[in-house]
Scaffold this motif. Structure first.
Motif, mmCIF file in Angstrom:
data_model
loop_
_atom_site.group_PDB
_atom_site.id
_atom_site.type_symbol
_atom_site.label_atom_id
_atom_site.label_comp_id
_atom_site.label_asym_id
_atom_site.label_seq_id
_atom_site.Cartn_x
_atom_site.Cartn_y
_atom_site.Cartn_z
ATOM 1 N N ASP A 129 -24.966 18.787 -31.798
ATOM 2 C CA ASP A 129 -24.999 18.433 -30.374
ATOM 3 C C ASP A 129 -23.604 18.359 -29.758
ATOM 4 O O ASP A 129 -23.471 18.222 -28.541
ATOM 5 C CB ASP A 129 -25.777 17.137 -30.141
ATOM 6 C CG ASP A 129 -25.182 15.948 -30.873
ATOM 7 O OD1 ASP A 129 -24.085 16.074 -31.449
ATOM 8 O OD2 ASP A 129 -25.832 14.873 -30.872
ATOM 9 N N SER A 130 -22.550 18.486 -30.570
ATOM 10 C CA SER A 130 -21.190 18.576 -30.041
ATOM 11 C C SER A 130 -20.904 19.950 -29.449
ATOM 12 O O SER A 130 -19.904 20.130 -28.758
ATOM 13 C CB SER A 130 -20.176 18.309 -31.158
ATOM 14 O OG SER A 130 -20.260 19.296 -32.174
ATOM 15 N N GLY A 131 -21.781 20.929 -29.751
ATOM 16 C CA GLY A 131 -21.603 22.286 -29.258
ATOM 17 C C GLY A 131 -21.224 23.280 -30.334
ATOM 18 O O GLY A 131 -21.316 24.490 -30.119
ATOM 19 N N PHE A 132 -20.802 22.808 -31.501
ATOM 20 C CA PHE A 132 -20.436 23.718 -32.581
ATOM 21 C C PHE A 132 -21.687 24.282 -33.246
ATOM 22 O O PHE A 132 -22.712 23.594 -33.359
ATOM 23 C CB PHE A 132 -19.570 22.988 -33.614
ATOM 24 C CG PHE A 132 -18.189 22.675 -33.113
ATOM 25 C CD1 PHE A 132 -17.201 23.653 -33.111
ATOM 26 C CD2 PHE A 132 -17.890 21.411 -32.631
ATOM 27 C CE1 PHE A 132 -15.933 23.367 -32.628
ATOM 28 C CE2 PHE A 132 -16.620 21.116 -32.153
ATOM 29 C CZ PHE A 132 -15.641 22.102 -32.149
ATOM 30 N N TYR A 133 -21.603 25.530 -33.691
ATOM 31 C CA TYR A 133 -22.750 26.185 -34.309
ATOM 32 C C TYR A 133 -22.293 27.187 -35.356
ATOM 33 O O TYR A 133 -21.157 27.678 -35.337
ATOM 34 C CB TYR A 133 -23.609 26.896 -33.254
ATOM 35 C CG TYR A 133 -22.883 28.014 -32.541
ATOM 36 C CD1 TYR A 133 -22.845 29.314 -33.061
ATOM 37 C CD2 TYR A 133 -22.228 27.790 -31.330
ATOM 38 C CE1 TYR A 133 -22.172 30.346 -32.412
ATOM 39 C CE2 TYR A 133 -21.554 28.800 -30.675
ATOM 40 C CZ TYR A 133 -21.536 30.077 -31.220
ATOM 41 O OH TYR A 133 -20.863 31.094 -30.584
ATOM 42 N N VAL A 134 -23.197 27.492 -36.283
ATOM 43 C CA VAL A 134 -23.024 28.574 -37.250
ATOM 44 C C VAL A 134 -24.356 29.293 -37.338
ATOM 45 O O VAL A 134 -25.415 28.729 -37.025
ATOM 46 C CB VAL A 134 -22.594 28.068 -38.645
ATOM 47 C CG1 VAL A 134 -21.211 27.447 -38.614
ATOM 48 C CG2 VAL A 134 -23.628 27.086 -39.199
#
Length: 247
Positions: A69-74
């Motif tokens: 939910d911080s915006g980081f993704y993989v």
């Protein structure tokens, strides 16, 4: 260039926009900050930046994304290829990561890096890395994206680099599940099919949810440039039909 060492491959984003899947199933714990989603698709052919990478045959595609939910993704995404025509084996595997989020109301930013992998391409250098960034704008029923992708100098790119600019537009038709889409892209560098290393690609189409998570899309796709003899089969205009689902 496609006529020498290699041809084009993905991460569309768009092309085939494969990178962005609708969020699917979250963790059962309501306090969880992790969201996991998956997507699968069957396409009448795999077009990446206007170029056919499946030899005009059906392409099976799919991927999984994990977002915080911080915006980081993989995430990872894969597609079948035409082994005889394309020359990179029968599979493309993309692994990517980045950050996306709202800069302000109606404006979103996405930045990241993607690794294109061809696990059964045979001897030689084929895998390469590309950095990408885009801005997304929302206004009423319309959404627009402008973006850039840059692959720095690498052995798999013949010791040169590649720069790609693109614009996407989607307009929802009020009162219907239909969205009209358009795309224009420009490539300058190694990953082109042209003699002067410059190329345009474009598409216009429509997509709609047809049942639950299942969507159907139809697009008319093409590519333009100083096309060498023998490359026309890769870039002929074509209608591409895609049946997809996100979970």
């Amino acid at each position: 260039m496609l006529t020498s060492i290699r041809s084009l491959t993905v991460a569309t984003i768009l092309s085939t926009s494969a990178l962005l899947a609708a969020p699917a199933f979250a963790q059962d714990d309501s306090d969880s900050s992790i969201t996991v989603s998956a997507n699968v698709a069957l396409a009448s052919e795999y077009r990446f930046r206007g170029v056919d990478l499946s030899g005009g045959d059906l392409a099976v595609q799919g991927g999984v994304d994990i977002a915080h939910d911080s915006g980081f993704y993989v995430g990872t995404w894969a597609s079948s290829l035409d082994e005889d025509t394309v020359g990179y084996g029968s599979t493309e595997l993309d692994i990517y990561g980045g950050w996306s989020g709202n800069v302000t109301e109606g404006l979103a930013l996405d930045v990241g890096v993607i690794q294109y992998i061809y696990p059964n391409a045979g001897p030689g250098e084929f895998d390469y890395t590309e950095f990408y960034s885009s801005l997304g704008f929302t206004f009423g029923p319309a959404e627009a994206t402008v973006g850039v992708a840059y692959a720095p100098e690498q052995d798999s790119l013949g010791g040169t680099d590649n720069l790609y600019f693109y614009t996407d537009l989607g307009v929802g038709v009020p009162g219907t599940p239909l969205t009209v889409t358009g795309h224009v892209g420009y490539t300058d560098g190694f990953l082109t099919f042209t003699d002067d290393s410059k190329a345009f690609d474009w598409s216009i189409g429509a997509e709609a949810a047809i049942y639950g998570p299942v969507s159907l899309g139809v697009a008319y796709v093409g590519a333009e440039g100083d096309i060498p003899v023998g490359a026309y089969d890769f870039v002929d205009d074509a209608v591409v039909v895609t049946l997809s689902a996100s979970f």
